[in-house]
Motif scaffolding. Structure first.
Motif, PDB file in Angstrom:
ATOM      1  N   UNK A   1      58.732 -54.781  23.164  1.00  0.00           N
ATOM      2  CA  UNK A   1      57.703 -55.798  23.333  1.00  0.00           C
ATOM      3  C   UNK A   1      57.935 -56.988  22.426  1.00  0.00           C
ATOM      4  N   UNK A   2      57.378 -58.133  22.838  1.00  0.00           N
ATOM      5  CA  UNK A   2      57.409 -59.351  22.024  1.00  0.00           C
ATOM      6  C   UNK A   2      55.980 -59.635  21.583  1.00  0.00           C
ATOM      7  N   UNK A   3      55.726 -59.551  20.289  1.00  0.00           N
ATOM      8  CA  UNK A   3      54.375 -59.731  19.748  1.00  0.00           C
ATOM      9  C   UNK A   3      53.943 -61.183  19.875  1.00  0.00           C
ATOM     10  N   UNK A   4      52.684 -61.415  20.311  1.00  0.00           N
ATOM     11  CA  UNK A   4      52.308 -62.811  20.508  1.00  0.00           C
ATOM     12  C   UNK A   4      50.831 -63.136  20.289  1.00  0.00           C
ATOM     13  N   UNK A   5      49.921 -62.177  20.275  1.00  0.00           N
ATOM     14  CA  UNK A   5      48.507 -62.544  20.152  1.00  0.00           C
ATOM     15  C   UNK A   5      47.717 -61.404  19.538  1.00  0.00           C
ATOM     16  N   UNK A   6      46.514 -61.744  19.062  1.00  0.00           N
ATOM     17  CA  UNK A   6      45.608 -60.737  18.531  1.00  0.00           C
ATOM     18  C   UNK A   6      44.172 -61.177  18.764  1.00  0.00           C
ATOM     19  N   UNK A   7      43.266 -60.230  18.743  1.00  0.00           N
ATOM     20  CA  UNK A   7      41.852 -60.546  18.814  1.00  0.00           C
ATOM     21  C   UNK A   7      41.401 -61.071  17.462  1.00  0.00           C
ATOM     22  N   UNK A   8      40.655 -62.166  17.475  1.00  0.00           N
ATOM     23  CA  UNK A   8      40.296 -62.812  16.210  1.00  0.00           C
ATOM     24  C   UNK A   8      38.798 -62.820  15.954  1.00  0.00           C
ATOM     25  N   UNK A   9      38.039 -62.022  16.690  1.00  0.00           N
ATOM     26  CA  UNK A   9      36.604 -61.961  16.444  1.00  0.00           C
ATOM     27  C   UNK A   9      36.327 -61.256  15.122  1.00  0.00           C
ATOM     28  N   UNK A  10      35.258 -61.661  14.474  1.00  0.00           N
ATOM     29  CA  UNK A  10      34.874 -61.032  13.220  1.00  0.00           C
ATOM     30  C   UNK A  10      34.588 -59.554  13.445  1.00  0.00           C
ATOM     31  N   UNK A  11      35.077 -58.739  12.536  1.00  0.00           N
ATOM     32  CA  UNK A  11      34.807 -57.310  12.595  1.00  0.00           C
ATOM     33  C   UNK A  11      35.722 -56.530  13.516  1.00  0.00           C
ATOM     34  N   UNK A  12      36.679 -57.218  14.160  1.00  0.00           N
ATOM     35  CA  UNK A  12      37.606 -56.533  15.068  1.00  0.00           C
ATOM     36  C   UNK A  12      38.961 -56.432  14.396  1.00  0.00           C
ATOM     37  N   UNK A  13      39.496 -55.235  14.304  1.00  0.00           N
ATOM     38  CA  UNK A  13      40.798 -54.999  13.692  1.00  0.00           C
ATOM     39  C   UNK A  13      41.633 -54.122  14.608  1.00  0.00           C
ATOM     40  N   UNK A  14      42.934 -54.200  14.441  1.00  0.00           N
ATOM     41  CA  UNK A  14      43.837 -53.297  15.148  1.00  0.00           C
ATOM     42  C   UNK A  14      43.933 -53.552  16.638  1.00  0.00           C
ATOM     43  N   UNK A  15      43.741 -54.813  17.065  1.00  0.00           N
ATOM     44  CA  UNK A  15      43.870 -55.166  18.475  1.00  0.00           C
ATOM     45  C   UNK A  15      44.842 -56.329  18.599  1.00  0.00           C
ATOM     46  N   UNK A  16      46.133 -56.012  18.587  1.00  0.00           N
ATOM     47  CA  UNK A  16      47.187 -57.010  18.758  1.00  0.00           C
ATOM     48  C   UNK A  16      47.892 -56.739  20.075  1.00  0.00           C
ATOM     49  N   UNK A  17      48.538 -57.771  20.618  1.00  0.00           N
ATOM     50  CA  UNK A  17      49.096 -57.677  21.961  1.00  0.00           C
ATOM     51  C   UNK A  17      50.574 -58.063  21.966  1.00  0.00           C
ATOM     52  N   UNK A  18      51.326 -57.341  22.800  1.00  0.00           N
ATOM     53  CA  UNK A  18      52.752 -57.590  22.962  1.00  0.00           C
ATOM     54  C   UNK A  18      53.095 -57.708  24.438  1.00  0.00           C
ATOM     55  N   UNK A  19      54.075 -58.557  24.729  1.00  0.00           N
ATOM     56  CA  UNK A  19      54.561 -58.718  26.093  1.00  0.00           C
ATOM     57  C   UNK A  19      55.654 -57.682  26.330  1.00  0.00           C
ATOM     58  N   UNK A  20      55.490 -56.749  27.274  1.00  0.00           N
ATOM     59  CA  UNK A  20      56.540 -55.757  27.550  1.00  0.00           C
ATOM     60  C   UNK A  20      57.822 -56.442  28.017  1.00  0.00           C
ATOM     61  N   UNK A  21      58.960 -56.075  27.447  1.00  0.00           N
ATOM     62  CA  UNK A  21      60.198 -56.779  27.765  1.00  0.00           C
ATOM     63  C   UNK A  21      60.636 -56.564  29.209  1.00  0.00           C
ATOM     64  N   UNK A  22      60.312 -55.414  29.784  1.00  0.00           N
ATOM     65  CA  UNK A  22      60.717 -55.175  31.167  1.00  0.00           C
ATOM     66  C   UNK A  22      60.041 -56.154  32.118  1.00  0.00           C
ATOM     67  N   UNK A  23      58.881 -56.684  31.732  1.00  0.00           N
ATOM     68  CA  UNK A  23      58.168 -57.653  32.566  1.00  0.00           C
ATOM     69  C   UNK A  23      58.849 -59.013  32.590  1.00  0.00           C
ATOM     70  N   UNK A  24      59.683 -59.288  31.583  1.00  0.00           N
ATOM     71  CA  UNK A  24      60.259 -60.633  31.454  1.00  0.00           C
ATOM     72  C   UNK A  24      61.779 -60.612  31.291  1.00  0.00           C
ATOM     73  N   UNK A  25      62.436 -59.482  31.549  1.00  0.00           N
ATOM     74  CA  UNK A  25      63.888 -59.406  31.354  1.00  0.00           C
ATOM     75  C   UNK A  25      64.633 -60.407  32.221  1.00  0.00           C
ATOM     76  N   UNK A  26      64.248 -60.517  33.487  1.00  0.00           N
ATOM     77  CA  UNK A  26      64.923 -61.468  34.378  1.00  0.00           C
ATOM     78  C   UNK A  26      64.741 -62.891  33.879  1.00  0.00           C
ATOM     79  N   UNK A  27      63.542 -63.209  33.409  1.00  0.00           N
ATOM     80  CA  UNK A  27      63.289 -64.537  32.869  1.00  0.00           C
ATOM     81  C   UNK A  27      64.130 -64.793  31.626  1.00  0.00           C
TER      82      UNK A  27
END
Length: 483
Positions: free
Chosen positions: A341-367
């Motif tokens: 995965x390629x890490x790119x975003x996270x939830x930034x609301x107050x009180x929210x932790x441990x919610x980060x997002x990655x783009x799966x590489x298989x979804x973008x390999x051709x690109x």
């Protein structure tokens, strides 16, 4: 024929072209790249750039710059479905023209070419660079040909030590416009430094190729990468796709010291389709712009969707591995050291932790492979800058879903005698491709045109409204020159 009334959920305010959408719920996400204004020890406030600005080419930005966190904030908003006719829907998002023509200036872009195709992990020159995953396998002793890496306890130290030579820190500068509430004063601008992460994923005979996020390099000048040994080298953007948030950056091999070549490695892209819920992962990135750091966690959710800056990303991994500002473009690794995965975003609301997002590489390999194989263009001189002769507005993924439009750049006006007029492009046409490069925003069109001279002929694909539907068309356009 077209109704200029605005829907209750979408409003535009005069010539600024700013949009607002009412919503019952909103969740705030931010990209994990960093942006810091100059002299960040002198100020302790946030600066907002939230307007159509002609000095930035007339496109809409929604970026909050903070010199205390360096983070970029974006809103996710849910909208109801509108089933009105196409004529009324077109006029509903119509915004006043702020730019006649798209002209050159910005970051490097590239186009496809037929020969010398590059495999992400192919060493096809006489410069030898090792591949990461083989190092992990031999170091950790947890993987063999008959078993899965997911069946054993991850050796975080082995994965991190083997993968670190394939990671780079990216730095650059961007110009941020002040506003009336800024201490810099209305209409003034200042320089901000940016930071992100890149992954070495391949090379050609002449270039080392780095994978990162599009938002890390879009609109960035003076782009440099820093290798594992601390050496910094100038680099250019080979190709970028904003609506997928993927970019490939190139570094001339001739600019890299032989001592650095001996210390770096190429990351291997894994198969993210094999990832399982609860699987252990390692994240590496240039957190806070202070150099590479390592965190670990698990895949806490799969196939998630989030909306960042009006672009919806689907099929994402969610991880509880700590992801911070500057981690954008960094690697999410499995137990055998492959990038899943390629890490790119996270939830930034107050009180929210441990919610980060990655783009799966298989979804973008051709690109990724497509971007890697593009010809590297250089920015043209201002005297040779190309001119299309349109003003336009972005049809974002949110607007596309709400109004059932194609996503791209909707033309709002065409300059008399311009290249666009001569080619037959008209009001309400939606540009989706420029010289075989997908276009999803005005800024993406501008970034692409920066590397095309006046007089060059390109193929533009666009959707034209016919009755109650849009029809895909194609036209060759000879680019003009701005007077």
């Amino acid at each position: 024929m077209y109704d200029n009334d605005l829907d209750n959920n979408n409003t535009s305010s005069g010539v600024t072209g700013s949009e607002s959408q009412n919503s019952q719920e909103s969740t705030e996400y931010r990209y994990t790249s960093g942006s810091m204004p100059y002299n960040d020890n002198s100020y302790n406030s946030s600066y907002n750039n939230n307007a159509w600005t002609s000095n930035n080419g007339g496109y809409y930005s929604n970026t909050n710059y903070s010199n205390t966190t360096g983070n970029t904030n974006y809103n996710k908003k849910k909208n109801k479905t509108d089933k009105k006719g196409i004529g009324k829907r077109i006029a509903a998002i119509a915004l006043s023209a702020v730019l006649f023509g798209v002209i050159a200036g910005g970051t490097m872009y590239g186009v496809n070419y037929a020969a010398n195709k590059i495999n992400p992990v192919n060493n096809n020159s006489n410069v030898e660079i090792p591949i990461v995953s083989s190092s992990v396998s031999s170091t950790s002793g947890t993987v063999n040909d008959e078993s899965s890496a997911y069946d054993v306890k991850m050796d975080v130290a082995a994965v991190a030590n083997a993968a670190m030579p394939a990671m780079v820190a990216l730095q650059g500068t961007t110009t941020v416009s002040g506003n009336s509430s800024s201490i810099f004063g209305y209409g003034q601008s200042y320089e901000a430094t940016t930071s992100g992460t890149g992954i070495i994923v391949g090379k050609s005979d002449t270039e080392l190729l780095l994978l990162t996020n599009a938002h890390v390099i879009d609109g960035v000048s003076n782009l440099k990468c820093t290798f594992v040994d601390g050496e910094s080298v100038n680099c250019t953007v080979k190709g970028s796709k904003s609506d997928k948030d993927i970019a490939v950056v190139a570094v001339n091999l001739s600019d890299i010291k032989s001592s650095t070549i001996n210390q770096i490695s190429i990351a291997e892209l894994g198969d993210s389709d094999d990832v399982t819920l609860g699987q252990e992962v390692v994240a590496i990135g240039n957190a806070l712009g202070e150099g590479q750091s390592v965190t670990n966690g698990i895949i806490s959710a799969m196939n998630r969707s989030i909306t960042v800056n009006n672009v919806t990303f689907d099929g994402l991994f969610m991880t509880n591995a700590a992801i911070n500002s500057g981690n954008s473009g960094g690697a999410l690794l499995n137990a055998d050291g492959r990038v899943i995965g390629i890490n790119f975003a996270k939830t930034s609301e107050d009180g929210v932790e441990g919610m980060a997002y990655s783009i799966p590489v298989s979804n973008v390999k051709d690109l990724i492979n497509s971007l890697m194989n593009r010809e590297t263009r250089t920015k043209v001189a201002d005297s040779e800058a190309s001119y299309l002769g349109i003003s336009g507005v972005d049809i974002t993924s949110t607007i596309s879903q709400y109004y059932k439009y194609p996503q791209g750049v909707q033309i709002r006006s065409v300059a008399s005698g311009s290249a666009a007029e001569k080619a037959g492009l008209g009001q309400y046409d939606i540009i989706v491709s420029f010289d075989d490069e997908s276009i999803s925003s005005m800024s993406e069109l501008q970034n692409t045109m920066q590397y095309y001279k006046a007089g060059e002929t390109v193929t533009i694909k666009y959707y034209h409204p016919e009755g109650t539907q849009y029809v895909l068309k194609s036209v060759d356009v000879t680019l003009g020159k701005k007077n």
